[in-house]
Design an enzyme around this catalytic site. Structure first.
Site, mmCIF file in Angstrom:
data_model
loop_
_atom_site.group_PDB
_atom_site.id
_atom_site.type_symbol
_atom_site.label_atom_id
_atom_site.label_comp_id
_atom_site.label_asym_id
_atom_site.label_seq_id
_atom_site.Cartn_x
_atom_site.Cartn_y
_atom_site.Cartn_z
ATOM 1 N N LEU A 16 23.744 -97.927 79.921
ATOM 2 C CA LEU A 16 24.836 -96.973 80.079
ATOM 3 C C LEU A 16 24.311 -95.575 80.380
ATOM 4 O O LEU A 16 24.855 -94.864 81.229
ATOM 5 C CB LEU A 16 25.691 -96.962 78.806
ATOM 6 C CG LEU A 16 26.884 -96.012 78.785
ATOM 7 C CD1 LEU A 16 27.824 -96.274 79.950
ATOM 8 C CD2 LEU A 16 27.630 -96.135 77.454
ATOM 9 N N SER A 43 20.586 -102.692 75.780
ATOM 10 C CA SER A 43 21.260 -102.904 74.508
ATOM 11 C C SER A 43 22.701 -102.400 74.546
ATOM 12 O O SER A 43 23.539 -102.872 73.777
ATOM 13 C CB SER A 43 20.494 -102.218 73.372
ATOM 14 O OG SER A 43 20.362 -100.838 73.609
ATOM 15 N N TRP A 46 25.264 -104.933 74.723
ATOM 16 C CA TRP A 46 25.492 -105.719 73.513
ATOM 17 C C TRP A 46 26.348 -104.996 72.494
ATOM 18 O O TRP A 46 26.722 -105.577 71.467
ATOM 19 C CB TRP A 46 24.150 -106.068 72.863
ATOM 20 C CG TRP A 46 23.260 -106.955 73.693
ATOM 21 C CD1 TRP A 46 23.335 -107.188 75.032
ATOM 22 C CD2 TRP A 46 22.156 -107.724 73.223
ATOM 23 N NE1 TRP A 46 22.334 -108.032 75.429
ATOM 24 C CE2 TRP A 46 21.595 -108.383 74.350
ATOM 25 C CE3 TRP A 46 21.564 -107.908 71.986
ATOM 26 C CZ2 TRP A 46 20.491 -109.221 74.250
ATOM 27 C CZ3 TRP A 46 20.470 -108.744 71.884
ATOM 28 C CH2 TRP A 46 19.936 -109.395 73.004
ATOM 29 N N ALA A 47 26.652 -103.725 72.747
ATOM 30 C CA ALA A 47 27.411 -102.934 71.776
ATOM 31 C C ALA A 47 28.804 -103.519 71.584
ATOM 32 O O ALA A 47 29.492 -103.831 72.553
ATOM 33 C CB ALA A 47 27.506 -101.488 72.249
ATOM 34 N N GLY A 49 31.130 -102.175 68.941
ATOM 35 C CA GLY A 49 32.102 -101.260 68.344
ATOM 36 C C GLY A 49 32.965 -100.546 69.350
ATOM 37 O O GLY A 49 34.166 -100.784 69.456
ATOM 38 N N GLU A 115 35.593 -96.901 61.792
ATOM 39 C CA GLU A 115 34.315 -97.492 61.429
ATOM 40 C C GLU A 115 33.664 -96.652 60.339
ATOM 41 O O GLU A 115 34.157 -95.570 59.979
ATOM 42 C CB GLU A 115 33.401 -97.615 62.653
ATOM 43 C CG GLU A 115 33.926 -98.604 63.687
ATOM 44 C CD GLU A 115 32.959 -98.849 64.836
ATOM 45 O OE1 GLU A 115 31.841 -98.307 64.810
ATOM 46 O OE2 GLU A 115 33.332 -99.578 65.767
ATOM 47 N N HIS A 231 21.242 -102.116 60.943
ATOM 48 C CA HIS A 231 22.648 -102.513 60.830
ATOM 49 C C HIS A 231 22.771 -103.480 59.662
ATOM 50 O O HIS A 231 22.015 -104.452 59.562
ATOM 51 C CB HIS A 231 23.133 -103.182 62.117
ATOM 52 C CG HIS A 231 24.621 -103.184 62.254
ATOM 53 N ND1 HIS A 231 25.438 -103.933 61.449
ATOM 54 C CD2 HIS A 231 25.450 -102.509 63.096
ATOM 55 C CE1 HIS A 231 26.702 -103.734 61.788
ATOM 56 N NE2 HIS A 231 26.736 -102.871 62.782
ATOM 57 N N ARG A 276 25.778 -96.250 57.150
ATOM 58 C CA ARG A 276 25.063 -97.508 57.343
ATOM 59 C C ARG A 276 23.815 -97.649 56.481
ATOM 60 O O ARG A 276 23.462 -98.749 56.062
ATOM 61 C CB ARG A 276 24.692 -97.657 58.821
ATOM 62 C CG ARG A 276 25.855 -98.100 59.677
ATOM 63 C CD ARG A 276 25.448 -98.311 61.112
ATOM 64 N NE ARG A 276 26.598 -98.785 61.887
ATOM 65 C CZ ARG A 276 26.591 -98.919 63.204
ATOM 66 N NH1 ARG A 276 25.503 -98.606 63.895
ATOM 67 N NH2 ARG A 276 27.655 -99.363 63.848
ATOM 68 N N HIS A 335 18.484 -101.788 64.473
ATOM 69 C CA HIS A 335 19.641 -101.712 65.365
ATOM 70 C C HIS A 335 19.610 -100.513 66.305
ATOM 71 O O HIS A 335 20.039 -100.610 67.454
ATOM 72 C CB HIS A 335 20.911 -101.665 64.518
ATOM 73 C CG HIS A 335 22.186 -101.657 65.300
ATOM 74 N ND1 HIS A 335 22.570 -102.711 66.113
ATOM 75 C CD2 HIS A 335 23.169 -100.720 65.399
ATOM 76 C CE1 HIS A 335 23.737 -102.428 66.673
ATOM 77 N NE2 HIS A 335 24.117 -101.233 66.277
ATOM 78 N N ARG A 370 22.628 -92.261 62.422
ATOM 79 C CA ARG A 370 23.660 -92.192 63.465
ATOM 80 C C ARG A 370 25.029 -92.576 62.928
ATOM 81 O O ARG A 370 25.187 -93.590 62.246
ATOM 82 C CB ARG A 370 23.281 -93.130 64.616
ATOM 83 C CG ARG A 370 24.336 -93.234 65.708
ATOM 84 C CD ARG A 370 23.855 -94.132 66.828
ATOM 85 N NE ARG A 370 23.698 -95.519 66.405
ATOM 86 C CZ ARG A 370 24.627 -96.476 66.560
ATOM 87 N NH1 ARG A 370 25.786 -96.178 67.111
ATOM 88 N NH2 ARG A 370 24.390 -97.707 66.168
#
Length: 519
Positions: A16, A43, A46-47, A49, A115, A231, A276, A335, A370
């Site tokens: 991205l 990656s 694969w996100a 959220g 979240e 994660h 997290r 993660h 993060r």
């Protein structure tokens, strides 16, 4: 070996961040280099959220900023985070204009979910848990249609090219065994994170921190490499990499329980929505105590699982688990890398000609931990800014003075390294384990020289050993308290203080290695 001159930004990475940079560099000619077909090596695809942004009427960028700084445990750069959160809505709207099919509410606005560590719902999702792939697919389509962008989907970065003054003037690319030197006025590293350095990870295994390692070897500043986010709910079914159970499940009411059904973090409704690092340590502790850890979505999601979270449902069913009627076994896994190449909101690093964006960059917006779903926002928002800045670089006649490259690491050595990183530089760390890890790194270096994954691991481990406190994603069992003053780790290869630190650590680990050898 061949050499080509490219008159425009050279972007390494097709995720991205890289694709956002490429689109925003127009009309400059852009060359994007990816080690595999777009969508296969990043990656961001694969996100699960989504993209965090102040999108609802009761939200505001200032509130998003406040949550971002709170999660970052004292190390968030206020200006960078303010730029990021202010860009939130515009970035989501830009992605939507490119075809990203965000979920919508009844009035046509962006549907948002909550979240962990967010004070309210502000995560724009796609199909429940398909945001990353859907968004990246839209960008990939736009990039392929863009006249100003050329894409190599079979190129692997192996080196950086510098002029006599240290300026980065190109990169070395391996294409099917052919070594190609590409000279360009700007080199943008969008090489992703370092999750593949860990034996337990939710990211593509190919992400080995090699962009960070090359930048370090070339003389760029590395910021806070010890801060790795784990994660808490990777699906524990024996796969490598581990499938992910998105945090949005807990946002929708799924609970973390042990094998006896007791709540791991407590019975309060929002107990599982802590930052997290706190949740990951609780899950780690439950597993270490033999209680096990499971994500129970039977009541909160239940029969709606297939349409609400299709990616997670498919992963569970493939492993023989039906999350509608069974709790999902989970474990913490590497993660996201908060640290990396020190860079501004426009991607500029401390080396002229070199830019960094996305997970390989450390812009200061994530600090020590993060905030959930800020990563896709950062990749797109700062990718747009980086594209504009890199496009302004002009080609000049500079002679090649230095090429920085790393050695190849064998598969067996890499697996030893991954196991060591998970064992000794994971969710909970201490000096004994970190020194043991540095001995392992030294042993592999002695046999295979300084391969890029070894350099990346050493940066993370050395910084983790030096930080005598627990903060955010970095937890030291021998230094469990958080220091009153938040201080960044800044590593530059040419800094005498860094050289002294490395020499001291090398001497210490050499003594440990000698003791191990004599026992």
């Amino acid at each position: 070996m061949s050499r080509i001159h490219h008159d425009g930004p050279l972007i390494i990475g097709g995720g991205l961040a890289g694709l956002s940079t490429a689109l925003s560099a127009a009309p400059a000619r852009v060359l994007v280099v990816s080690p595999a077909h777009l969508l296969e090596a990043a990656s961001s695809a694969w996100a699960q959220g989504g993209v965090a942004a102040a999108l609802s009427a009761d939200d505001a960028p200032a509130l998003h900023l406040k949550d971002t700084e709170a999660a970052g445990a004292g190390l968030v750069d206020h200006h960078a985070a303010e730029v990021l959160t202010d860009d939130g809505r515009a970035t989501v709207e830009w992605l939507a204009s490119l075809g990203a099919p965000f979920d919508r509410d009844g009035e046509g606005g962006f549907a948002v979910s909550r979240e962990a560590a967010h004070s309210m719902a502000r995560v724009a999702r796609v199909g429940g848990d398909g945001a990353g792939r859907a968004i990246l697919s839209a960008l990939a389509t736009s990039v392929r249609a863009a006249d100003h962008v050329e894409v190599w989907e079979d190129g692997r970065l192996t080196g950086l090219i510098q002029a006599a003054d240290g300026r980065v003037i190109g990169a070395v690319i391996d294409r099917a065994g052919q070594r190609i030197e590409v000279l360009a006025p700007a080199v943008v590293l969008a090489t992703g994170g370092a999750g593949g350095l860990y034996g337990e990870t939710t990211t593509p295994r190919a992400l080995l921190g090699e962009g960070m390692a090359l930048a370090w070897m070339a003389g760029a500043e590395i910021l806070d490499p010890e801060f790795v986010q784990f994660h808490p709910t990777a699906i524990d079914v024996g796969l490598d990499p581990m499938p992910l159970a998105t945090e949005a499940l807990r946002g929708d009411g799924a609970r973390l329980i042990d094998k006896d059904g007791a709540f791991i973090l407590g019975p309060e409704p929002d107990a599982d929505l802590k930052p997290r690092d706190i949740v990951a340590r609780a899950v780690h502790r439950a597993r270490a105590e033999g209680r096990g850890a499971f994500l129970d979505a039977r009541t909160a999601i239940g029969v709606h699982f297939p349409e609400a979270f299709p990616a997670v449902f498919a992963s569970c069913m493939k492993a023989g688990l039906d999350p509608r009627i069974q709790p999902i076994p989970v474990a913490p896994a590497a993660h996201y890398h908060m640290g990396g190449i020190a860079a501004g909101t426009d991607g500029k690093t401390t080396l002229k000609g070199l830019y960094a964006v996305g997970e390989c960059a450390a812009t200061g917006v994530h600090g020590a931990n993060r905030l959930a779903s800020n990563s896709l926002l950062e990749a797109a928002a700062f990718g747009r800014r980086t594209g504009e800045a890199a496009a302004r670089e002009k080609a000049k006649d500079r002679k090649v003075a230095r090429i920085v490259e790393g050695a190849i690491l064998s598969d067996g050595a890499l697996q030893r390294l991954r196991n060591g990183m998970s064992a000794d530089c994971g969710v909970i760390r201490d000096a004994v384990g970190l020194k043991r890890l540095l001995v392992l790194i030294g042993d592999i270096e002695a046999a295979q020289e300084a391969a890029l994954p070894l350099v990346a691991c050493r940066l993370i481990a050395e910084a983790a050993l030096k930080r005598h406190e627990s903060r955010g994603g970095h937890y030291r069992s021998d230094y469990p308290e958080t220091a009153k003053k938040a201080v960044h780790t800044r590593l530059v290869r040419t800094d005498p203080a860094v050289a002294a630190m490395l020499a001291t650590t090398a001497a210490t680990t050499a003594v440990i290695a000698a003791v191990i050898a004599s026992t």
